[in-house]
Design a protein around this motif. Sequence first.
Motif, PDB file in Angstrom:
ATOM      1  N   GLU A 646       0.837  -1.198   0.000  1.00  0.00           N
ATOM      2  CA  GLU A 646       0.000   0.000   0.000  1.00  0.00           C
ATOM      3  C   GLU A 646       0.874   1.249   0.000  1.00  0.00           C
ATOM      4  O   GLU A 646       1.872   1.328   0.715  1.00  0.00           O
ATOM      5  CB  GLU A 646      -0.910   0.000   1.224  1.00  0.00           C
ATOM      6  N   THR A 692      -8.994 -10.515  -3.218  1.00  0.00           N
ATOM      7  CA  THR A 692      -9.575  -9.222  -2.854  1.00  0.00           C
ATOM      8  C   THR A 692      -8.535  -8.280  -2.270  1.00  0.00           C
ATOM      9  O   THR A 692      -8.561  -7.071  -2.525  1.00  0.00           O
ATOM     10  CB  THR A 692     -10.709  -9.433  -1.821  1.00  0.00           C
ATOM     11  N   ARG A 696      -7.589  -4.460  -3.825  1.00  0.00           N
ATOM     12  CA  ARG A 696      -7.686  -3.204  -3.078  1.00  0.00           C
ATOM     13  C   ARG A 696      -6.397  -2.399  -3.144  1.00  0.00           C
ATOM     14  O   ARG A 696      -6.415  -1.179  -3.003  1.00  0.00           O
ATOM     15  CB  ARG A 696      -8.032  -3.523  -1.615  1.00  0.00           C
ATOM     16  N   ARG A 697      -5.262  -3.054  -3.368  1.00  0.00           N
ATOM     17  CA  ARG A 697      -3.973  -2.367  -3.318  1.00  0.00           C
ATOM     18  C   ARG A 697      -3.455  -1.961  -4.692  1.00  0.00           C
ATOM     19  O   ARG A 697      -2.406  -1.344  -4.790  1.00  0.00           O
ATOM     20  CB  ARG A 697      -2.945  -3.254  -2.601  1.00  0.00           C
TER      21      ARG A 697
END
Length: 833
Positions: A646, A692, A696-697
């Motif tokens: 992230e 998932t 998201r990243r």
Amino acid sequence: MREDEFKAWLEAGGASSEAGRNTRSYAVRTIENNLTALGSPHADLDGAWKADHFEQLRERLKELRDNFAKGGTDYRILMPQANNPVNRLSSWRSWLGQYGQFLSGEPRGERDADQIRQHVLEHYIENARERDTETVDVLVRDVNEALGLNQAWPNICQALTGQIFLEMADVEPPERIGANQSSATIFRFRLSGAANNHDSASSQRPFLLFDSAGAAFKPVLNHNRQTGRSAFRIKPPGASNKADEAIEVETIAEVARAMLVDFRPARVQSIRGGAVSYVAYGKQRLVRYELDPTIAKEIGVAPRGEISQTPTLDRNAREEPKARNGTKHYMAEPSNLILYGPPGTGKTYATAAEAIQLCGEPVPEDREELMASYRRLSDAGRIEFVTFHQSISYEDFVEGLRPTQASEDSVGFELKPEQGVFRRIARRAETSTGPGDANFSISGRQVFKMSIGEAANPDDAYLFEEAITGGYTLLGFDDIDWSDDRFANREAIIEEIRAQGVAEQGEPNAASGRVQMPFIFRNWIKPGDIVVVSKGNSRFRAIGEITGGYQFAPREGGDYGHRRAVRWLWIDRAGVPVSEIYARNFMQKSIYLLTDADLNLPALERYIASQQHAGSGAPEPFVLIIDEINRANISKVFGELITLLEPDKRIGQPNALKVRLPYSGDLFGVPANLHIIGTMNTADRSIALLDTALRRRFDFRELMPDASLLGTVDGINMATLLATINERIEYLFDREHQIGHAYFINCKTRADIDEVMRHKVIPLLAEYFYEDWAKVASVLGEGYDGREGDCQGRFIDRRRLKPPKSTGADEDTAARYRWSVRDVFSYDGFASE
């Protein structure tokens, strides 16, 4: 004046023209005859040289030149008949300096550098001054050929930019046009008036362009070998990158008009040097410009401007806080990007341009230039490419245990942590301090591997630290002083070992380590050569440049008394895998020459540049490309690194995190200057099935088939062909299984199209529809109008199969067919109108 000796000295240095030697001699003699008028208290030049090495006389000649520029006539002391003495005064000042070199006893003609300097001075600088021209261009290739040198391009470049030549020719450092050190490099010397009159002019850049990260680029002059002139190059519409297709212009105003008004690509280069490429303002990374106000007014644009970036190029560049020196550093926000789409849409193709862009360089429009930039960055270790597959694991990607040879006092092997591709490039990114301003070249240097003590022995650790602190490298073996000139011979070393009675290790011979190692250390290594200090056989921990000759400094307790002075260029006590710079592991020899074929010179140069003082600042961007990212078990491959990817968890970011790795036990974080690009084939696995946490990243950018990129070939409208096929696939299956335009992009003839359809498209359709050939036929437009029985299509023929008699089938039994791909295809429905 020692006139005859001076002429002979000039001839030995390469002054081949007798008239040229006479001219120099006359100038020096005239200066000596007018010493009193020039304000010198000395009776002759010998006295003036001994007093101040001609400093007063050279300054006086400069004053005469300045006096003339202000309208004075003081120059008539030496040149009573001259009308425009500026260039002659510069030449005389240069020749007086040569006479000083002669008086100092400096030998001439013994080195290539002397011949290079004299040739350029006589055939370029002085000829240009006689023609009263303001500048003169020196092409490195021409000098090399004129002197019959063997590809001595680095030597020529160094000789012409060194202080010796600049003082000898009485010129300022030249403008370098083109590559840093190549046969095509051009040096432009300014000769107009006093040297300091053009200091400010040479440093001004009337037209600069900037990318989204703030890096500056300038238009560059290119030398045309056919015409012999240097000019800026503009790329007209539809042209390739060949020089004879370019529009050549001579002024910055014309370049600025072409780029800012007509939006044409021009050849530009980073002001730090590097690749020269065609780039258009606003179409690739160049998003801002600064232009001299006078030129801006002339072409009708604002002196400063900025455009909105396209979505493809937007990396949300952010401004970093000011550095200590007051300058600003820019660094792109960490990028995690996945390019996804059906097969053949150019995802892998697009990663090269995306990676170059993220590395902070302009993206050339020409594919060959683009790939050349990509390979250069890849060779330097700033771009890594890896393909995921079903068998790849965390141990392959991050780190794992690998069997290595055990130590010398044990048998077998032992398991040691080995870094994967992700850790290696992350380490490079973390240790980067910026590209620096100094261009350090390995060209012409020897590179040696060297051990300083035993890396695995804690008792020897102090040796490495002592060498780093003291600015030298150390060699062990016998405590014998090898300084005497006779030890340039290997046999003398052998005899001395015998004479000293050092016989514990047996009879010395040419193959003995205690003979070979001192011989190499004393005789092979030259000042300027590079030493790479090993840490075991698989890592290196320091790189240095040899700066001095052999020294013997005996130590209390003996051993490691042999030294060479070193300027340490790069240090990493933890060590870096040797595979970063060399194709094989190190041998256990204390010192040996590394082979050029196995050395990765761009990577070695990048490591050296990364720790130079001039490079402190924003670190260089690095890019990891992961092809087919969805074909691996992402959770298994990334492990705990999923969290560290992230942007706000990167090193140096507000919420930075580090984790302790399971095999090495090291604390590890992901640097902010490491960008990750992945590609994903949606036909291979649906995007909906992707982990998932990974979704998201990462940012996802879809690349779909673009039929508009295809033209007409042999009367076949390929755009219509592809669009029609994809529309039918989407109707019968889904949009993620369409056919990409890349399948047809290189088709030049009907035969090429047939080849693609027969061996790529039709087999792929059969796979999509699980061998349901009726649907394959529907996609290809073989409707058969509801007819049963045998049918001949444009791509596929259908023949009804007769049921075997034993089955008892009758006419009402459902028909079964044999499908076969036709030998000759028909494209009647896709003809160009």
